[in-house]
Design an enzyme around this catalytic site. Structure first.
Site, PDB file in Angstrom:
ATOM      1  N   GLU A   1       0.835  -1.152  -0.091  1.00  0.00           N
ATOM      2  CA  GLU A   1      -0.111  -0.144  -0.030  1.00  0.00           C
ATOM      3  C   GLU A   1       0.797   1.558  -0.446  1.00  0.00           C
ATOM      4  O   GLU A   1      -0.009   1.977  -0.187  1.00  0.00           O
ATOM      5  CB  GLU A   1      -0.950   0.158   1.070  1.00  0.00           C
ATOM      6  CG  GLU A   1      -1.964  -1.287   1.315  1.00  0.00           C
ATOM      7  CD  GLU A   1      -2.506  -0.961   0.510  1.00  0.00           C
ATOM      8  OE1 GLU A   1      -2.784  -0.348  -0.354  1.00  0.00           O
ATOM      9  OE2 GLU A   1      -3.233  -2.607  -0.815  1.00  0.00           O
TER      10      GLU A   1
ATOM     11  N   HIS B   1       1.234   2.193  -3.485  1.00  0.00           N
ATOM     12  CA  HIS B   1       0.486   2.894  -3.937  1.00  0.00           C
ATOM     13  C   HIS B   1       0.222   4.947  -3.355  1.00  0.00           C
ATOM     14  O   HIS B   1       0.611   5.570  -4.371  1.00  0.00           O
ATOM     15  CB  HIS B   1      -1.044   2.408  -3.092  1.00  0.00           C
ATOM     16  CG  HIS B   1      -1.247   1.095  -4.286  1.00  0.00           C
ATOM     17  ND1 HIS B   1      -0.463   0.756  -5.682  1.00  0.00           N
ATOM     18  CD2 HIS B   1      -1.539  -0.373  -3.425  1.00  0.00           C
ATOM     19  CE1 HIS B   1      -1.096  -0.088  -6.379  1.00  0.00           C
ATOM     20  NE2 HIS B   1      -1.358  -1.443  -4.865  1.00  0.00           N
TER      21      HIS B   1
END
Length: 377
Positions: A26, A29
């Protein structure tokens, strides 16, 4: 046989593996989004109700969910699963809309989506590069030093001094390449390309089967050819060669994953071998007990598989988003919202069905169904 770790130990080891890997996925991202000026509203490790978190000065809520089986980054403007423009998005003030995911060019959105899996691959490459730097790289050539009597190799006609150059048309350079290919194909028939006295010889081998039991009592059915290598060739890897070595090892793991999936799809390997969170927890606990080297190697393997799975072209996964972006690039316009909505619903159903399957397999591996059958009987 070593006694298996306890249930609590499994859970702790599982969290030590999955937690950091989900975080770096994550974070990939998040970092790419921030680079392109996209506001992140939520960065969550785990799903479901929040059990704790903080809000930073940029307004991003960093939190933990009660179900630690993944995570997500929610960017500004993510008002639907497909991250497509909507009337609600169009109603935002221009300054706010400029910081949303949908406002960015297609290539930037694709990079943000791909950054998660790529980060997982980078983590694995760095771990495996460190192994190569510390222990070197085995490059023992595929020259046969011995052939076991009545083995698959003996029946195929392999002789001492033969050099195996390819299996089923796939070139191999080292004995480790040979071993990786053979162990995954117990009882299968393979075509060997052999160099003998300067000439190329083709032969067919029926791979043998051996069953191994590890220190925790787990049994594995492995392929066996029945040849022994010559003197091991262990090459020291310098700092400049570590990353290429890590890349090669990562490529080997991905190739093995693709081969394994292909065997399951074609029925050569049982679908029961697909494992889920419970199996990962079990392996994590066992590798933790075995020491930091085995545990770090497991982290690299799971990181590779996490990146690989997320790149599969399944709606809901990163690969599904990238597939739609590729279609958008070809058509020069986004896929229709209703098509996206139904595709993501189908993808969610497929993922849930897979989760049920692997959980069923995990419970079977732990003997739950066998014990229930015994109680009913």
């Amino acid at each position: 046989m070593t006694e298996a770790p306890g249930f609590i130990f499994y859970i702790i080891a599982f969290l030590l593996v999955i937690g950091p890997l989900v975080f770096v996925h994550e974070l990939g991202h998040y970092a790419a989004g921030r680079w392109f000026g996209i506001k992140a509203e939520v960065f969550s490790i785990g799903f479901g109700r929040e059990i704790g978190g903080i809000t930073d000065k940029r307004g991003t809520r960093w939190k933990f969910g009660w179900l630690p089986l993944g995570g997500y980054v929610r960017f500004a403007g993510d008002m639907n699963p497909a991250s497509q423009p909507s009337p609600e998005w169009l109603s935002l003030p221009a300054a706010e809309r400029a910081q949303t995911f949908q406002a960015k060019p297609l290539w930037q959105r694709a990079i943000v989506v791909a950054a998660g899996p790529v980060t997982n691959f980078v983590v694995a490459i760095l771990i495996l590069a460190a192994f190569a730097l510390a222990f070197g790289e085995n490059r023992t050539p595929t020259v046969v030093a011995g052939v076991a009597a009545e083995s698959a190799a003996a029946q195929a006609g392999l002789l001492k001094g033969d050099r195996i150059t390819a299996i089923d048309g796939r070139g191999i350079e080292t004995f480790n390449d040979l071993r990786r290919y053979i162990v995954m194909r117990p009882a299968e028939t393979v075509e060997l390309t052999v160099e003998r006295d300067g000439a190329e010889v083709e032969m067919t081998a029926q791979i043998g089967v051996r069953v191994e039991k590890d220190r925790f009592g787990n049994e594995y059915k492995l392929g066996q050819l029945g040849v022994t290598p010559g003197e091991p060739v262990q090459v020291e890897i310098g700092l400049l060669g570590a990353i290429p070595a890590g890349l090669r090892m990562t490529g080997n793991v991905i190739q093995g994953t693709v081969d394994g999936l292909g065997q399951i799809i074609t029925g050569r390997r049982s679908v029961e071998e697909l494992g889920g969170p419970l199996r990962i927890a079990q392996v994590s606990g066992e590798r933790f007990v075995m020491g930091p080297t085995d545990f770090a190697f497991l982290i690299a393997l799971i990181s590779i598989n996490l990146g690989f799975i997320n790149l599969l072209p399944v709606p809901v996964l990163d690969g599904g988003h990238l597939l739609f972006y590729a279609v958008e690039a070809v058509r020069r316009k986004p896929v229709e919202p209703q098509v996206m909505e139904w595709a993501f619903r189908g993808g969610m159903v497929a993922i849930l069905a897979l989760m049920l399957l692997v959980t069923f397999n995990d419970l079977g591996a732990f003997g739950v169904w066998r014990n229930l059958a015994g109680l009913i009987g």
